[in-house]
Write an enzyme that holds these catalytic residues in place. Structure first.
Site, PDB file in Angstrom:
ATOM      1  N   ASN A  99      53.209  27.392  35.533  1.00 34.50           N
ATOM      2  CA  ASN A  99      51.046  27.767  36.159  1.00 34.50           C
ATOM      3  C   ASN A  99      50.424  27.572  34.969  1.00 34.50           C
ATOM      4  OD1 ASN A  99      49.955  27.822  39.191  1.00 34.50           O
ATOM      5  ND2 ASN A  99      48.767  29.255  37.451  1.00 34.50           N
ATOM      6  N   GLU A 100      49.361  26.925  34.589  1.00 34.12           N
ATOM      7  CA  GLU A 100      48.267  26.678  34.109  1.00 34.12           C
ATOM      8  C   GLU A 100      48.423  28.029  32.580  1.00 34.12           C
ATOM      9  OE1 GLU A 100      45.083  29.127  36.644  1.00 34.12           O
ATOM     10  OE2 GLU A 100      44.680  27.187  37.619  1.00 34.12           O
TER      11      GLU A 100
ATOM     12  N   GLU B 179      45.134  22.043  43.026  1.00 32.35           N
ATOM     13  CA  GLU B 179      44.264  23.554  44.229  1.00 32.35           C
ATOM     14  C   GLU B 179      42.929  22.942  43.595  1.00 32.35           C
ATOM     15  OE1 GLU B 179      45.304  27.256  41.647  1.00 32.35           O
ATOM     16  OE2 GLU B 179      47.245  26.791  41.369  1.00 32.35           O
TER      17      GLU B 179
ATOM     18  N   TRP C  60      37.139  35.180  42.044  1.00 37.40           N
ATOM     19  CA  TRP C  60      37.544  34.625  40.442  1.00 37.40           C
ATOM     20  C   TRP C  60      35.866  35.738  39.627  1.00 37.40           C
ATOM     21  CZ3 TRP C  60      36.223  30.551  38.217  1.00 37.40           C
ATOM     22  CH2 TRP C  60      37.107  29.590  38.827  1.00 37.40           C
TER      23      TRP C  60
ATOM     24  N   GLU D  38      44.311  38.601  45.321  1.00 40.53           N
ATOM     25  CA  GLU D  38      43.813  37.541  45.828  1.00 40.53           C
ATOM     26  C   GLU D  38      43.436  38.044  46.695  1.00 40.53           C
ATOM     27  OE1 GLU D  38      46.192  34.793  43.521  1.00 40.53           O
ATOM     28  OE2 GLU D  38      44.143  33.890  42.569  1.00 40.53           O
TER      29      GLU D  38
ATOM     30  N   HIS E 232      40.613  36.182  48.358  1.00 43.26           N
ATOM     31  CA  HIS E 232      39.886  34.422  47.872  1.00 43.26           C
ATOM     32  C   HIS E 232      40.008  33.151  49.379  1.00 43.26           C
ATOM     33  CE1 HIS E 232      40.961  30.199  46.437  1.00 43.26           C
ATOM     34  NE2 HIS E 232      40.530  30.926  44.867  1.00 43.26           N
TER      35      HIS E 232
END
Ligand code: GAL
Length: 694
Positions: free
Chosen positions: A178-179, A332, A340, A380, A383
């Site tokens: 992921n990223e 996403e 964030w 999170e 979010h």
């Protein structure tokens, strides 16, 4: 379920048959047909919720016309709660239940979040920062991307997932990790870096020469002396070592990813794609390197300020599309707001839907919302989601539901369509790094430079490819290289061949200053392109005040950065000259151009304000013979085309802030609402999808 007029036993048998068919049929149909051509989806974390809740979540997703979920990418602990003890049963139940709801699955390999037992037992797998501090458990991406032990463990979990799900009819693809972002500065990685340098440069002498090692005693007499530059090179270091470190970082991401691809690929049906989710213009590694091994590109598209800037966001889409020069996914995006940023305002009502269509307009075949429902605890909690902590829809759900219904409606028309462009903007991580390390003006931002060209040119051409200078260029009428600071010999050859073949090349300020080692080109700018241009940069200046400029292009205003140009070739034409400014620039050429066979090469020596960039874009369009596929589109409405074999899908999205009418040159099919249209009326954030013959 009741079957009237049947005896009880037969009733039961029939009931059984219908249940069986309900289970088997969708599987067969889904596997055979494959996923819909246009997919709306969401990140779903079944591991965070009781299994009894899944059915309800999937029903709500189905009602929102969601057709894919990405699952698993942070669930290593649930898949392997103790070393060597694997549990994929829960995941298989979740995947199969999603399938029953017509929802396909992208499986994420969970390597961004190793379990606590793993890093406790193998602390060498944890990354070490510049200060020598080893990362700890409790966040994510705490692993060392170069660690052989981590790779061994990552390969094992990815391979086991693939063995279990490689033929699952509902699984359509894989997301690796992921990223990608963090690197490690531990001594073991330093040794790997030193070995990489040895392989790359062959001898210390060669490396030292190319890095100008006699400067500040930066001459190494043993490979083991070479450090890892601090802060990934943001703060310090010889430009040669900084560049090498980022190249090493990129190669290491590639091998980190390849390690997992090699574990997954042999176990899977060929229909499954392998991708990873990138982060727009994220700068810490060269994305073109690991992307080579993927089937498809995907990125995570966030608007932390609550606003969609169609040019900035469109450029990030086009960058992602350019990784593989084909359609991509938005893996996403935010439902409403993120958590964030300093302040996290929501997108306005309608803007999420507009953004989703904007994604598709730029070549996305899927849009995934992060996330379905917030975990009750974790980092999170604030979010945006589609359902609240109580598991019922939040206010944005109906908007996303509408988008999902529209995706279903438009899928058939958009199937097998792709973006075509007359213009390419060249983008290079190496150039961006080189400027980031020695910006000379803190106001000079290479991405803002890129977007300053992109914005007015996109309005004219309605599509732009963003690609590196190594790609085939002959299909483009215009190639623009804003701030292409570092030009390798190979790239220069490609650009020269493009111009000699009739192409129109425009170089922006700071282009062609550095060579393959981040050393200064001795020809001055634009380095190996000086002979073709017949002119060069005599000197560069950071500006503190705007500078007026005049010439054939009219009046323009330079800002931030300006270079005094000179012309040597008799057929060079000066298009713009600086007015009075800092004394050094006064009356020097600011933009020069030269015809080369049927093409041209132009050097733009300054950054300009938005109005000037529009003037410049109009000239570039005339000079290169660009056409506007759908003329007369009002400002603020973004028009895009996706081309099929014999038809064109035009997508209009109104980002102007007010209602707009768009006249159409011919009547077109209204894909979302049915019927034909000759004029499109768009409310603010309104969308139209129009189909017409090619
Ligand atoms: C992404 C990340 C997601 C989630 C999201 C929140 O960068 O991949 O896991 O954290 O940000 O905006």
């Amino acid at each position: 379920m009741k079957f009237p007029h049947q005896p009880r036993a037969r009733q039961f048998l029939l009931y059984l048959l219908v249940c069986l068919a309900a289970l088997v049929l969708p599987t067969a149909v889904m596997a055979e047909n494959g996923p819909p051509p246009l997919l709306l989806g969401t990140a779903w974390y079944p591991e965070q919720w009781p299994e009894s809740r899944w059915e309800q979540d999937l029903t709500l997703m189905q009602q929102a016309h969601i057709h894919f979920v990405r699952v698993g990418e942070f669930a290593w602990n649930k898949m392997e709660p103790a070393e060597g003890q694997y549990d994929f049963d829960w995941l298989e139940r979740a995947v199969n239940l999603a399938g029953k709801h017509g929802i396909y699955v992208v499986l994420g390999t969970p390597t961004a979040t190793p379990p606590a037992w793993l890093t406790q037992k193998y602390p060498e797998t944890l990354r070490v920062d510049d200060t020598g501090r080893r990362d700890e458990h409790g966040n994510r991406a705490q692993y060392n991307w170069a660690s052989p032990k981590y790779r061994e463990l990552a390969r094992e979990i990815a391979g086991r997932m693939a063995k279990r799900f490689g033929h699952n009819p509902y699984v359509i693809g894989w997301q690796i990790d992921n990223e990608y972002s963090q690197t490690s500065s531990d001594p073991a990685t330093q040794k790997i870096f030193q070995d990489w340098l040895k392989q790359h440069y062959g001898t210390l002498d060669n490396m030292n020469q190319r890095w100008s090692g006699q400067y500040w005693s930066e001459w190494y007499s043993d490979w083991s002396q070479i450090p890892i530059p601090l802060h990934g090179g943001i703060d310090s270091g010889n430009p040669g070592i900084l560049l090498s470190w980022r190249r090493f970082t990129s190669d290491t991401w590639r091998s980190y990813q390849k390690n997992q691809i090699d574990a997954i690929r042999p176990e899977c049906d060929p229909r499954m794609f392998i991708t990873t989710n990138t982060m727009g213009f994220f700068i810490w590694y060269d994305h073109y390197v690991p992307q080579q091994d993927l089937d498809m590109s995907a990125w995570d598209d966030y608007f932390s300020n609550g606003k969609v800037d169609p040019a900035a966001n469109g450029a990030a889409h086009d960058l992602t599309r350019g990784f593989k020069q084909k359609n991509f996914w938005v893996m996403e995006t935010q439902p409403g707001f993120v958590n964030w940023s300093d302040v996290n305002p929501p997108l306005a009502p309608g803007a999420d839907r507009a953004a989703a269509w904007h994604d598709v307009a730029h070549g996305a075949d899927a849009v995934g919302y992060w996330q379905w429902r917030s975990a009750l605890n974790g980092q999170e909690q604030y979010h945006g989601t589609l359902v609240g902590p109580d598991g019922t829809p939040v206010p944005i759900y109906p908007e996303i539901q509408r988008t999902g219904a529209e995706f279903e409606r438009a899928g058939a028309v958009l199937k097998d369509t792709h973006v075509e462009s007359q213009v390419a903007i060249l983008h290079s991580y190496e150039s961006r790094w080189a400027i980031e390390w020695q910006p000379q003006s803190s106001k000079f931002d290479p991405i803002e430079q890129l977007i300053s060209y992109y914005r007015p040119l996109r309005e004219i051409a309605q599509s732009i490819d963003i690609i590196p200078a190594t790609r085939s260029l002959s299909q483009y009428k215009l190639v623009v290289a804003p701030a292409y600071n570092l030009i390798t010999a190979e790239e220069a050859q490609n650009l020269i061949a493009y111009v000699n073949g009739g192409g129109n090349l425009v170089l922006g300020p700071r282009s062609g200053m550095k060579d393959i080692d981040n050393a200064l080109q001795v020809e001055r700018q634009p380095g190996p392109l000086v002979p073709l241009l017949g002119g060069r940069v005599e000197q560069y200046y950071s500006l503190t005040q705007p500078v007026p400029a005049e010439g054939k292009l009219g009046s323009m205003t330079a800002e931030i950065w300006a270079e005094a140009l000179s012309t040597k070739a008799p057929d060079d034409e000066v298009l713009l000259t600086y007015g009075k400014s800092n004394g050094w620039l006064d009356h020097a050429p600011a933009i020069i151009t030269r015809k080369v066979s049927k093409g041209s090469i132009t050097y733009v020596g300054a950054c300009f304000d938005a109005a000037s960039m529009k003037t410049l874009a109009d000239w570039m369009a005339r000079n290169a013979g660009l056409t506007t596929p759908l003329p007369n589109v009002p400002a603020g409405v973004e028009a895009s085309q996706r081309y099929g074999a014999n038809h064109v899908v035009t997508i209009l999205v109104n980002f102007s802030g007010s209602e707009k009418d768009v006249p159409l040159p011919i009547p077109m099919d209204n894909v979302l609402e049915g019927g034909k249209m000759s004029t499109v009326h768009l409310v603010n954030y309104g969308v139209a999808v129009l189909d017409h013959p090619r």
